[in-house]
Write a protein that holds these residues in place. Sequence first.
Motif, PDB file in Angstrom:
ATOM      1  N   ALA A  83     110.286  74.926 106.026  1.00  0.00           N
ATOM      2  CA  ALA A  83     110.409  73.813 105.068  1.00  0.00           C
ATOM      3  C   ALA A  83     110.858  72.547 105.801  1.00  0.00           C
ATOM      4  O   ALA A  83     110.358  71.456 105.532  1.00  0.00           O
ATOM      5  N   PHE A  84     111.788  72.736 106.751  1.00  0.00           N
ATOM      6  CA  PHE A  84     112.287  71.613 107.537  1.00  0.00           C
ATOM      7  C   PHE A  84     111.154  70.955 108.326  1.00  0.00           C
ATOM      8  O   PHE A  84     110.986  69.743 108.301  1.00  0.00           O
ATOM      9  N   PHE A  85     110.348  71.800 108.991  1.00  0.00           N
ATOM     10  CA  PHE A  85     109.267  71.264 109.813  1.00  0.00           C
ATOM     11  C   PHE A  85     108.162  70.639 108.970  1.00  0.00           C
ATOM     12  O   PHE A  85     107.590  69.626 109.351  1.00  0.00           O
ATOM     13  N   SER A  86     107.892  71.248 107.807  1.00  0.00           N
ATOM     14  CA  SER A  86     106.814  70.709 106.981  1.00  0.00           C
ATOM     15  C   SER A  86     107.225  69.364 106.388  1.00  0.00           C
ATOM     16  O   SER A  86     106.385  68.560 106.032  1.00  0.00           O
ATOM     17  N   ARG A  87     108.552  69.128 106.299  1.00  0.00           N
ATOM     18  CA  ARG A  87     109.004  67.807 105.860  1.00  0.00           C
ATOM     19  C   ARG A  87     108.963  66.815 107.023  1.00  0.00           C
ATOM     20  O   ARG A  87     108.734  65.632 106.835  1.00  0.00           O
ATOM     21  N   LEU A  88     109.228  67.346 108.218  1.00  0.00           N
ATOM     22  CA  LEU A  88     109.303  66.494 109.410  1.00  0.00           C
ATOM     23  C   LEU A  88     107.912  66.000 109.827  1.00  0.00           C
ATOM     24  O   LEU A  88     107.751  64.830 110.192  1.00  0.00           O
ATOM     25  N   ILE A  89     106.928  66.889 109.777  1.00  0.00           N
ATOM     26  CA  ILE A  89     105.606  66.550 110.294  1.00  0.00           C
ATOM     27  C   ILE A  89     104.930  65.408 109.519  1.00  0.00           C
ATOM     28  O   ILE A  89     104.441  64.471 110.139  1.00  0.00           O
ATOM     29  N   PRO A  90     104.954  65.420 108.151  1.00  0.00           N
ATOM     30  CA  PRO A  90     104.372  64.258 107.457  1.00  0.00           C
ATOM     31  C   PRO A  90     105.070  62.955 107.830  1.00  0.00           C
ATOM     32  O   PRO A  90     104.433  61.912 107.924  1.00  0.00           O
ATOM     33  N   ASN A  91     106.406  63.025 108.067  1.00  0.00           N
ATOM     34  CA  ASN A  91     107.155  61.837 108.488  1.00  0.00           C
ATOM     35  C   ASN A  91     106.612  61.280 109.795  1.00  0.00           C
ATOM     36  O   ASN A  91     106.425  60.076 109.926  1.00  0.00           O
ATOM     37  N   ILE A  92     106.382  62.163 110.756  1.00  0.00           N
ATOM     38  CA  ILE A  92     105.866  61.748 112.064  1.00  0.00           C
ATOM     39  C   ILE A  92     104.467  61.148 111.885  1.00  0.00           C
ATOM     40  O   ILE A  92     104.154  60.104 112.439  1.00  0.00           O
ATOM     41  N   LYS A  93     103.658  61.803 111.059  1.00  0.00           N
ATOM     42  CA  LYS A  93     102.295  61.323 110.812  1.00  0.00           C
ATOM     43  C   LYS A  93     102.323  59.930 110.203  1.00  0.00           C
ATOM     44  O   LYS A  93     101.574  59.048 110.606  1.00  0.00           O
ATOM     45  N   ASN A  94     103.212  59.742 109.216  1.00  0.00           N
ATOM     46  CA  ASN A  94     103.338  58.433 108.574  1.00  0.00           C
ATOM     47  C   ASN A  94     103.727  57.370 109.585  1.00  0.00           C
ATOM     48  O   ASN A  94     103.182  56.271 109.570  1.00  0.00           O
ATOM     49  N   ARG A  95     104.688  57.714 110.421  1.00  0.00           N
ATOM     50  CA  ARG A  95     105.195  56.743 111.384  1.00  0.00           C
ATOM     51  C   ARG A  95     104.116  56.341 112.386  1.00  0.00           C
ATOM     52  O   ARG A  95     103.964  55.163 112.684  1.00  0.00           O
ATOM     53  N   THR A  96     103.368  57.311 112.891  1.00  0.00           N
ATOM     54  CA  THR A  96     102.318  56.979 113.862  1.00  0.00           C
ATOM     55  C   THR A  96     101.207  56.175 113.192  1.00  0.00           C
ATOM     56  O   THR A  96     100.655  55.267 113.799  1.00  0.00           O
ATOM     57  N   ALA A  97     100.921  56.499 111.914  1.00  0.00           N
ATOM     58  CA  ALA A  97      99.900  55.739 111.187  1.00  0.00           C
ATOM     59  C   ALA A  97     100.339  54.288 111.040  1.00  0.00           C
ATOM     60  O   ALA A  97      99.538  53.370 111.210  1.00  0.00           O
ATOM     61  N   ARG A  98     101.632  54.094 110.741  1.00  0.00           N
ATOM     62  CA  ARG A  98     102.151  52.743 110.570  1.00  0.00           C
ATOM     63  C   ARG A  98     102.108  51.980 111.902  1.00  0.00           C
ATOM     64  O   ARG A  98     101.763  50.807 111.945  1.00  0.00           O
ATOM     65  N   MET A  99     102.464  52.684 112.990  1.00  0.00           N
ATOM     66  CA  MET A  99     102.439  52.057 114.306  1.00  0.00           C
ATOM     67  C   MET A  99     101.020  51.630 114.674  1.00  0.00           C
ATOM     68  O   MET A  99     100.808  50.550 115.214  1.00  0.00           O
ATOM     69  N   LYS A 100     100.061  52.489 114.376  1.00  0.00           N
ATOM     70  CA  LYS A 100      98.658  52.205 114.657  1.00  0.00           C
ATOM     71  C   LYS A 100      98.210  50.983 113.848  1.00  0.00           C
ATOM     72  O   LYS A 100      97.527  50.103 114.361  1.00  0.00           O
ATOM     73  N   TYR A 101      98.626  50.957 112.582  1.00  0.00           N
ATOM     74  CA  TYR A 101      98.271  49.850 111.700  1.00  0.00           C
ATOM     75  C   TYR A 101      98.835  48.545 112.253  1.00  0.00           C
ATOM     76  O   TYR A 101      98.134  47.544 112.362  1.00  0.00           O
ATOM     77  N   ASN A 102     100.114  48.561 112.638  1.00  0.00           N
ATOM     78  CA  ASN A 102     100.743  47.366 113.204  1.00  0.00           C
ATOM     79  C   ASN A 102     100.035  46.913 114.474  1.00  0.00           C
ATOM     80  O   ASN A 102      99.855  45.718 114.697  1.00  0.00           O
ATOM     81  N   TRP A 103      99.664  47.871 115.295  1.00  0.00           N
ATOM     82  CA  TRP A 103      98.981  47.571 116.548  1.00  0.00           C
ATOM     83  C   TRP A 103      97.649  46.865 116.270  1.00  0.00           C
ATOM     84  O   TRP A 103      97.324  45.858 116.897  1.00  0.00           O
ATOM     85  N   ASN A 104      96.889  47.399 115.306  1.00  0.00           N
ATOM     86  CA  ASN A 104      95.610  46.780 114.941  1.00  0.00           C
ATOM     87  C   ASN A 104      95.811  45.394 114.359  1.00  0.00           C
ATOM     88  O   ASN A 104      95.020  44.488 114.612  1.00  0.00           O
ATOM     89  N   GLN A 105      96.888  45.255 113.586  1.00  0.00           N
ATOM     90  CA  GLN A 105      97.219  43.949 113.017  1.00  0.00           C
ATOM     91  C   GLN A 105      97.468  42.923 114.118  1.00  0.00           C
ATOM     92  O   GLN A 105      97.017  41.799 114.049  1.00  0.00           O
ATOM     93  N   ARG A 106      98.183  43.357 115.152  1.00  0.00           N
ATOM     94  CA  ARG A 106      98.501  42.455 116.254  1.00  0.00           C
ATOM     95  C   ARG A 106      97.259  42.053 117.033  1.00  0.00           C
ATOM     96  O   ARG A 106      97.230  40.991 117.636  1.00  0.00           O
TER      97      ARG A 106
END
Length: 145
Positions: A83-106
């Motif tokens: 349960a801990f990991f399944s909560r952690l993994i979407p968080n990591i996915k969200n964060r990398t998606a946001r980073m990618k989005y910011n990078w493309n924005q830049r």
Amino acid sequence: MNNFRYKLAQFFAGRTGVDALGRTFTWIALILMLVTMITHSNIAYLLAMACLLYSVWRMFSKNYQKRYTENQLFLSKTVKIRAFFSRLIPNIKNRTARMKYNWNQRKTYAIFKCPSCKQKLRAPRGRGKIQVTCSKCHTQFIKKV
Ligand SMILES: [Zn+2]
């Protein structure tokens, strides 16, 4: 080729295949191999090999019922960890998606601050000198993008 596939399917029929427990041991083996590469520890290497062999052996095991019971036991004992990991993994996915989005924005937008109110603003790149109107305080200024 089809014959080969048929033989392969027949070979795997009635065998356990990859289950959660086997997958976990494969991951542990990979992590231990990484540890081996960093520390050159013989113990880590042996443990990695043992985990790998165990996961492969499970995969090919014909005692499906027993492997299934083991897997169920493993799943019930690791409910909290999983349960801990399944909560952690979407968080990591969200964060990398946001980073990618910011990078493309830049890459496509110039990001700068309004000189009077420090509001963050953006404009498409490559247009040369443009007149910008701040969205917050409506100050107009010239910006090269
Ligand atoms: Zn402003």
